[in-house]
Design an enzyme around this catalytic site. Structure first.
Site, PDB file in Angstrom:
ATOM      1  CG  HIS A 381      -0.359   0.118   2.598  1.00 40.23           C
ATOM      2  ND1 HIS A 381       0.011  -1.317   3.087  1.00 40.23           N
ATOM      3  CD2 HIS A 381      -0.048   0.980   3.593  1.00 40.23           C
ATOM      4  CE1 HIS A 381       0.495  -0.791   4.195  1.00 40.23           C
ATOM      5  NE2 HIS A 381       0.596   0.292   4.472  1.00 40.23           N
ATOM      6  CE  LYS A 385       4.149   6.391   3.647  1.00 41.75           C
ATOM      7  NZ  LYS A 385       3.815   6.026   4.962  1.00 41.75           N
ATOM      8  CG  HIS A 410       2.641   7.878  -0.509  1.00 39.30           C
ATOM      9  ND1 HIS A 410       2.250   9.037   0.264  1.00 39.30           N
ATOM     10  CD2 HIS A 410       2.187   6.570  -0.094  1.00 39.30           C
ATOM     11  CE1 HIS A 410       1.032   8.279   1.031  1.00 39.30           C
ATOM     12  NE2 HIS A 410       1.268   7.035   0.894  1.00 39.30           N
ATOM     13  CG  HIS A 436      -3.673   3.192   1.173  1.00 37.14           C
ATOM     14  ND1 HIS A 436      -2.800   3.649  -0.011  1.00 37.14           N
ATOM     15  CD2 HIS A 436      -2.651   3.756   2.056  1.00 37.14           C
ATOM     16  CE1 HIS A 436      -1.698   4.024   0.237  1.00 37.14           C
ATOM     17  NE2 HIS A 436      -1.675   4.232   1.640  1.00 37.14           N
ATOM     18  CG  HIS A 437      -3.429   7.713   1.813  1.00 36.64           C
ATOM     19  ND1 HIS A 437      -3.368   7.815   3.443  1.00 36.64           N
ATOM     20  CD2 HIS A 437      -2.174   7.308   1.502  1.00 36.64           C
ATOM     21  CE1 HIS A 437      -2.195   7.374   3.952  1.00 36.64           C
ATOM     22  NE2 HIS A 437      -1.359   7.088   2.747  1.00 36.64           N
ATOM     23  CG  ASP A 465      -1.562   1.988   6.863  1.00 37.19           C
ATOM     24  OD1 ASP A 465      -0.966   1.644   7.223  1.00 37.19           O
ATOM     25  OD2 ASP A 465      -1.854   3.130   5.899  1.00 37.19           O
TER      26      ASP A 465
END
Length: 522
Positions: A381, A385, A410, A436-437, A465
């Site tokens: 995920h 980064k 990222h 996922h953000h 997460d």
């Protein structure tokens, strides 16, 4: 026709008394007598009385008209032979029955023998050409001896047809069974399916045991040099032995058959027990034990041998598939952990996120297969980064607005790195990295998606997460206590997080805590 002794002597010459029938349990062969003269029924049953074929008696079905015969063949489709008179309620009643049997009842197995006392009514050459019958006899030529020969030849023909049909059906079952097991990749499901298909192939309803040699960590690869076998799947009486060594579970007779199969590297059948042996080119050795098989003739043995050869190939493919999956999974975890280490985070965060994601996926209704894909993909995920500068990635304090913009890239970077893969797991990882953000209320990044527009993979991984990150120490914070984490998820339910997933999270807290305890930071 009259029922006096002269007629009996005319039709059937005298012969020795037939042997007394023996006790048996097999069903009899069915002979259908179709004739409007009762005397023909009498003399036929008298002549055939006591005949046995393959340890089975004869039974007789009596029909006195064409209409009776048409109804009877539908009720008794397993009739072996039909002795069919031509002239009954009409001059062509028997011919009508013959056509009905083949074209309407669709019965191609029954042997049809026309018997006529008036051959001029149905000339033999025309009848043979126009009707699908198997023989044509005049009643006066059928002595008891000739009738015996006729019936025996019909029985043999029917038996051979049955054998061919069983062979064809058996081959179909082998092909279908093999196709089913080739579709499975998990070893435990594969072994269970093999047992079901083999039991069906043998026509048994037994206790079945699947054995594999004791092996490495996965417990399924065979190492016969140790001489230890363990059960990995079972049904019936053997259901409870899964995962246990079998030396003390089976009696000496069963163990002797297993040893014989292992030493000869062949299938063994004895005393109602079938032991199938097969190995693949990788070197895995396996045994199948089926207890309760009543019989296995040469045809069934050949079909089972064919099936076990296919199983051997399928088993090899399962192992190769598992090796590929494990290698892929290991690489995914290594990449995920590499990102975590670059962020100066140690421990099992990515593995915990993977396990939590799988649990949430199953709980929301995903299939086991899809939940496994989610588990394998979620460790990537934060792959993006890897492109974020260290000064921003590892900054202990809050980011400036400019740094925050860079940090947020990222998600897009991870997506771009993974999006072109043709592999299902990496395709799922691309979705997760990208979404996922995102937030349930639409205030997330990078695309501001909201609600169900966010892929379920992204929604689940976000919950997993953040739940684990909050409970773990980071360079910029201490680990939060569980009560504080619960308070945040309660506050963000329907805002940051999918409300259904938050409810599941709270419902599964004990299992989530167990995951954290099983995979603690080191």
């Amino acid at each position: 026709m009259n029922n006096d002794n002269d007629d009996l002597n005319l039709l059937f010459a005298e012969e020795d008394d037939p042997p007394a029938p023996k006790a048996h349990t097999s069903p009899p062969w069915k002979i259908m007598i179709v004739d409007d003269e009762p005397a023909m029924h009498e003399v036929t049953t008298l002549a055939l009385n006591g005949i046995r074929f393959h340890d089975r008696d004869l039974s007789f079905i009596h029909c006195y008209s064409g209409a009776d015969a048409r109804e009877a063949i539908l009720q008794h489709p397993d009739t072996v032979m039909m002795l069919l008179d031509v002239v009954m309620e009409s001059d062509h009643a028997g011919l009508d029955v013959a056509r009905y049997v083949r074209e309407v009842a669709r019965n191609q197995r029954v042997r049809i023998v026309l018997r006529t006392g008036q051959p001029g009514q149905a000339p033999e050459r025309r009848v043979i050409v126009d009707y699908d019958i198997n023989d044509y006899k005049e009643k006066t030529e059928l002595t008891a001896s000739k009738l015996f020969t006729l019936v025996y030849s019909c029985l043999r023909a029917y038996r051979d047809i049955e054998t061919i049909e069983r062979s064809k059906q058996g081959l179909v079952r082998v092909i279908e069974s093999s196709a089913d097991i080739f579709q499975l990749s998990a070893l435990d499901r594969f072994a269970g399916c093999v047992l079901e298909q083999l039991a069906a192939l043998l026509g048994a309803d037994p206790g079945v045991l699947y054995l594999a040699g004791k092996s490495e960590l996965n417990g399924l690869a065979a190492q016969l040099d140790t001489g230890v076998w363990q059960a990995i799947a079972g049904t019936g009486d053997y259901r409870a032995v899964q995962g246990k060594p079998i030396d003390n579970l089976l009696d000496d007779d069963h163990l002797a058959l297993l040893k014989q199969a292992q030493e000869t590297r062949r299938n063994v059948f004895a005393d109602g027990v079938f032991v199938g042996y097969f190995e693949d080119r990788i070197g895995h050795h396996n045994l199948l034990l089926v207890d309760g098989v009543e019989r296995m003739d040469a045809l069934e043995q050949s079909l089972v041998n064919m099936f076990t050869r296919n199983v051997s190939i399928a088993f090899e493919n399962v192992h190769l598939h598992k090796d590929i999956e494990e290698t892929q999974s290991e690489i995914v975890y290594m990449l995920g952990e590499a990102v975590e280490r670059r962020s100066r985070e140690t421990g099992y965060h990515v593995k915990r996120v993977a396990e939590i994601s799988r649990l949430l996926g199953l709980s929301i209704g995903m299939s086991a297969e899809e939940a496994e894909v989610l588990r394998l993909a979620s460790p990537l995920h934060d792959l993006g980064k890897i492109a974020i500068p260290d000064a921003i990635l590892n900054k202990p304090g809050r980011h400036t607005p400019e740094e925050q913009v860079i940090m947020r890239t990222h998600a897009e970077i991870g997506y771009q790195m993974l999006r072109n893969s043709k592999r299902r797991i990496l395709q799922a990882a691309a979705i997760i990295a990208h979404e996922h953000h995102e937030r349930w209320d639409g205030a997330g990044y990078p695309r501001g998606l909201a609600g169900d527009d966010i892929h379920i993979y992204g929604r689940i991984t976000a919950v997993a997460d953040i739940f684990d990150a909050l409970g773990s120490p980071r360079c910029y914070k201490d680990a939060w206590p569980l009560e504080k984490i619960q308070a945040l998820f309660t506050e963000e339910r329907g805002r940051h997080f999918d409300p259904t997933l938050v409810d599941i999270l709270f419902d599964k807290l004990d299992e989530l805590i167990a995951i954290r305890e099983r995979l603690p930071d080191q």
